[in-house]
Every structure is written in structure tokens, then in C-alpha cells.
Design a protein around this motif. Structure first.
Motif, PDB file in Angstrom:
ATOM      1  N   UNK A  30     -44.147  -3.193   8.073  1.00 51.19           N
ATOM      2  CA  UNK A  30     -45.096  -3.307   6.877  1.00 51.19           C
ATOM      3  C   UNK A  30     -44.558  -2.650   5.818  1.00 51.19           C
ATOM      4  N   UNK A  31     -43.194  -2.892   5.348  1.00 52.29           N
ATOM      5  CA  UNK A  31     -42.535  -2.457   3.833  1.00 52.29           C
ATOM      6  C   UNK A  31     -42.711  -1.208   4.039  1.00 52.29           C
ATOM      7  N   UNK A  32     -42.909  -0.509   5.016  1.00 50.93           N
ATOM      8  CA  UNK A  32     -42.335   1.125   4.796  1.00 50.93           C
ATOM      9  C   UNK A  32     -41.460   1.169   5.989  1.00 50.93           C
ATOM     10  N   UNK A  33     -40.938   2.954   5.540  1.00 47.50           N
ATOM     11  CA  UNK A  33     -40.029   3.494   6.496  1.00 47.50           C
ATOM     12  C   UNK A  33     -40.313   4.272   6.636  1.00 47.50           C
ATOM     13  N   UNK A  34     -39.945   4.361   8.298  1.00 49.70           N
ATOM     14  CA  UNK A  34     -40.812   6.093   8.054  1.00 49.70           C
ATOM     15  C   UNK A  34     -38.756   6.357   8.455  1.00 49.70           C
ATOM     16  N   UNK A  35     -38.884   7.835   9.049  1.00 53.76           N
ATOM     17  CA  UNK A  35     -38.025   8.481   9.014  1.00 53.76           C
ATOM     18  C   UNK A  35     -37.099   8.224  10.167  1.00 53.76           C
ATOM     19  N   UNK A  36     -37.975   8.006  11.212  1.00 58.06           N
ATOM     20  CA  UNK A  36     -37.491   7.678  12.338  1.00 58.06           C
ATOM     21  C   UNK A  36     -36.538   5.971  12.603  1.00 58.06           C
ATOM     22  N   UNK A  37     -37.503   5.261  11.655  1.00 59.71           N
ATOM     23  CA  UNK A  37     -37.388   3.877  11.606  1.00 59.71           C
ATOM     24  C   UNK A  37     -35.919   3.765  10.894  1.00 59.71           C
ATOM     25  N   UNK A  38     -35.368   4.994   9.965  1.00 59.77           N
ATOM     26  CA  UNK A  38     -34.422   4.637   9.451  1.00 59.77           C
ATOM     27  C   UNK A  38     -33.069   5.561  10.013  1.00 59.77           C
ATOM     28  N   UNK A  39     -33.704   6.204  10.405  1.00 59.70           N
ATOM     29  CA  UNK A  39     -31.872   7.116  11.794  1.00 59.70           C
ATOM     30  C   UNK A  39     -32.068   6.263  12.399  1.00 59.70           C
ATOM     31  N   UNK A  40     -32.688   5.576  13.102  1.00 64.99           N
ATOM     32  CA  UNK A  40     -32.343   4.987  14.038  1.00 64.99           C
ATOM     33  C   UNK A  40     -31.681   3.442  13.947  1.00 64.99           C
ATOM     34  N   UNK A  41     -31.576   3.066  12.934  1.00 69.39           N
ATOM     35  CA  UNK A  41     -31.300   1.406  12.338  1.00 69.39           C
ATOM     36  C   UNK A  41     -30.143   2.393  11.416  1.00 69.39           C
ATOM     37  N   UNK A  42     -30.277   3.252  11.086  1.00 66.54           N
ATOM     38  CA  UNK A  42     -28.422   3.638  10.236  1.00 66.54           C
ATOM     39  C   UNK A  42     -27.382   4.134  11.539  1.00 66.54           C
ATOM     40  N   UNK A  43     -28.506   4.843  12.850  1.00 66.92           N
ATOM     41  CA  UNK A  43     -26.971   4.828  13.578  1.00 66.92           C
ATOM     42  C   UNK A  43     -27.233   3.816  14.813  1.00 66.92           C
ATOM     43  N   UNK A  44     -27.429   2.381  14.632  1.00 66.89           N
ATOM     44  CA  UNK A  44     -27.747   1.979  15.225  1.00 66.89           C
ATOM     45  C   UNK A  44     -26.961   0.373  14.844  1.00 66.89           C
ATOM     46  N   UNK A  45     -26.093   0.639  13.458  1.00 73.15           N
ATOM     47  CA  UNK A  45     -25.884  -0.242  12.552  1.00 73.15           C
ATOM     48  C   UNK A  45     -24.962   0.635  12.006  1.00 73.15           C
ATOM     49  N   UNK A  46     -23.417   0.030  12.692  1.00 70.05           N
ATOM     50  CA  UNK A  46     -22.626   0.394  11.493  1.00 70.05           C
ATOM     51  C   UNK A  46     -21.848  -0.397  10.655  1.00 70.05           C
ATOM     52  N   UNK A  47     -22.825  -0.813  10.178  1.00 66.29           N
ATOM     53  CA  UNK A  47     -22.081  -1.971   8.733  1.00 66.29           C
ATOM     54  C   UNK A  47     -22.910  -0.840   7.887  1.00 66.29           C
ATOM     55  N   UNK A  48     -24.067  -0.607   8.062  1.00 62.02           N
ATOM     56  CA  UNK A  48     -25.102   0.066   6.974  1.00 62.02           C
ATOM     57  C   UNK A  48     -24.809   1.634   7.018  1.00 62.02           C
ATOM     58  N   UNK A  49     -23.955   2.045   8.217  1.00 58.02           N
ATOM     59  CA  UNK A  49     -24.601   3.763   8.052  1.00 58.02           C
ATOM     60  C   UNK A  49     -22.449   3.438   7.380  1.00 58.02           C
ATOM     61  N   UNK A  50     -21.667   2.552   7.551  1.00 60.56           N
ATOM     62  CA  UNK A  50     -20.762   2.347   6.370  1.00 60.56           C
ATOM     63  C   UNK A  50     -20.865   2.246   4.980  1.00 60.56           C
ATOM     64  N   UNK A  51     -22.334   1.181   4.898  1.00 60.40           N
ATOM     65  CA  UNK A  51     -21.685   1.175   3.191  1.00 60.40           C
ATOM     66  C   UNK A  51     -22.744   1.710   2.565  1.00 60.40           C
ATOM     67  N   UNK A  52     -23.865   2.778   3.350  1.00 59.96           N
ATOM     68  CA  UNK A  52     -25.207   3.853   3.220  1.00 59.96           C
ATOM     69  C   UNK A  52     -23.674   5.747   2.955  1.00 59.96           C
TER      70      UNK A  52
END
Length: 68
Positions: A30-52
Motif C-alpha cells: 500500500x506504499x505505507x509501513x505500519x510499525x508492525x510491518x516494519x518490526x516484523x519485516x526487519x526481524x524476519x530478514x537478517x540481511x535487512x537487520x544488518x544493513x539497518x
């Protein structure tokens, strides 16, 4: 952008970084990130967590401030 530059992570523009985040974790596209989407997404993607983690590391900024 400034934090990335201080940390030496300038291989990706702020816009590219944002687009990559949305592509990976905007699950309902939807072109928007909820806090829940952001947290779940970062927690489930090791590479993204490392990059952030690297991109927003403020330790070098604090060193510059402390050393004047």
C-alpha cells in the motif's frame, strides 16, 4: 544520509535505501509501513537487520561529538 556518510555507507542513496525497505517489507503493497510491518519485516530478514544496524549506527557520530 548524514549518518550513512559518517559511517562510510554511501553506496546507496537515501531514496534507494527507502525503496529497498519498502520492497522487502511492505507486505500489503500500500506504499505505507505500519510499525508492525516494519518490526516484523526487519526481524524476519537478517540481511535487512544488518544493513539497518550498520546504516544507523551512531557510535561514530558520538565519537566526533566527544572529540570536539
Amino acid at each position: 544520509q548524514a549518518i550513512q556518510a559518517i559511517n562510510g555507507h554511501t553506496n546507496m542513496s537515501a531514496e534507494e535505501f527507502t525503496n529497498m525497505i519498502f520492497q522487502k517489507i511492505d507486505v500489503n503493497n500500500d506504499g505505507e509501513l505500519t510499525l508492525e510491518e516494519f518490526i516484523n519485516g526487519v526481524e524476519s530478514d537478517k540481511e535487512l537487520m544488518e544493513l539497518i544496524t550498520k546504516s544507523f549506527d551512531l557510535s561514530n557520530v558520538l565519537k566526533v561529538i566527544q572529540n570536539g
